[in-house]
Design an enzyme around this catalytic site. Structure first.
Site, PDB file in Angstrom:
ATOM      1  N   CYS A   2     -19.535  27.576   8.564  1.00 34.24           N
ATOM      2  CA  CYS A   2     -18.495  26.620   8.929  1.00 34.24           C
ATOM      3  C   CYS A   2     -18.002  27.015  10.312  1.00 34.24           C
ATOM      4  O   CYS A   2     -17.350  28.048  10.480  1.00 34.24           O
ATOM      5  CB  CYS A   2     -17.346  26.648   7.926  1.00 34.24           C
ATOM      6  SG  CYS A   2     -15.943  25.607   8.408  1.00 34.24           S
ATOM      7  N   GLU A 105     -20.494  19.640  10.176  1.00 36.41           N
ATOM      8  CA  GLU A 105     -21.781  20.316  10.132  1.00 36.41           C
ATOM      9  C   GLU A 105     -22.771  19.472  10.914  1.00 36.41           C
ATOM     10  O   GLU A 105     -22.593  18.254  11.071  1.00 36.41           O
ATOM     11  CB  GLU A 105     -22.234  20.518   8.686  1.00 36.41           C
ATOM     12  CG  GLU A 105     -23.339  21.543   8.541  1.00 36.41           C
ATOM     13  CD  GLU A 105     -23.026  22.854   9.249  1.00 36.41           C
ATOM     14  OE1 GLU A 105     -23.562  23.042  10.369  1.00 36.41           O
ATOM     15  OE2 GLU A 105     -22.235  23.644   8.724  1.00 36.41           O
TER      16      GLU A 105
END
Length: 236
Positions: A2, A105
């Site tokens: 992340c 992402e």
């Protein structure tokens, strides 16, 4: 991993109420939170009381010689955090909530030079907390840096086509309380670092604005621009 997330909800009052932040810390909208930023979190005091906090994203172990090491420690893997010297003490005694309403992402695509960014949120659109760890680093000049990392785990079935990892998104206030409680047994702490089910998340494509870590504006959440149309040749 992340590496970027958002806290873009339009009403800070809702966030203050949801996480009992009071008026002690500033709450501002963020569309593109990046490593090295100061971020909104909830930690606990030595007495175990919840407290709103501002932490630097990128964990700096107390024994580090240079705080720049934090840029390499923005995430901690759930499978190995208990074994890593940088994280194991924090996992035992200094767990925190990192407040968000989505994360980004990037998906590689054949024939496309740039990776396609996605914004991933809870399916209900509500804000949530990442499971995090925090620590304190003392500089040679006696200044103090409080920093944190986000725990990651295996991606669920819905997200695995985008990336094989995802942050640990604690599903409710109950799990958040257990995560913060230093008396929570180690096996339960490990169980809390679970993958959120596919049904609980949603993902949509966004444009490339978010790919610039310095850009923190509402257009980070805009949908991708349509492909440029090929102009027909003009005949004379």
């Amino acid at each position: 991993m992340c590496g970027r997330y958002s806290l873009a909800g339009p009403n800070p009052a809702n966030l203050r109420e949801r996480f009992a932040l009071g008026d002690e810390v500033p709450v501002r909208r963020r569309w593109n939170v990046a490593p090295g930023d100061d971020i909104l979190a909830v930690t606990t005091s030595r007495e175990g009381e919840r407290r709103p906090d501002i932490l630097r994203w990128g964990f700096v172990p107390f024994w580090a010689k240079d705080p720049k090491v934090g840029y390499k420690m923005i995430n901690a893997r759930s499978e190995t955090a208990a074994e890593k010297p940088a994280f194991r003490d924090a996992l035992s005694r200094r767990r925190c909530l990192i407040l968000a309403d989505g994360f980004y992402e990037w998906q590689p695509r054949a024939g496309q030079k740039k990776k396609q960014p996605f914004w991933i949120t809870r399916a209900d659109g509500e804000p949530f907390a990442f499971a995090g760890l925090w620590g304190t680093w003392h500089a040679p000049d006696d200044s103090v840096l409080r920093s944190c990392t986000i725990i990651t785990t295996a991606a669920n079935d819905r997200l695995t086509a985008i990336h094989d990892r995802m942050p640990v998104m604690l599903p409710s206030a109950h799990e958040e309380a257990l995560w913060l409680d230093a008396s929570t047994p180690a096996p339960l702490v490990q169980a809390l670092m679970a993958t959120l089910p596919s049904s609980a998340v949603t993902a949509r494509e966004v444009g490339y604005a978010v790919s610039d870590a310095r850009h923190d504006e509402p257009d980070c959440l805009d949908p991708p621009l349509p492909p440029a149309e090929t102009a027909e040749p003009t005949l004379f």
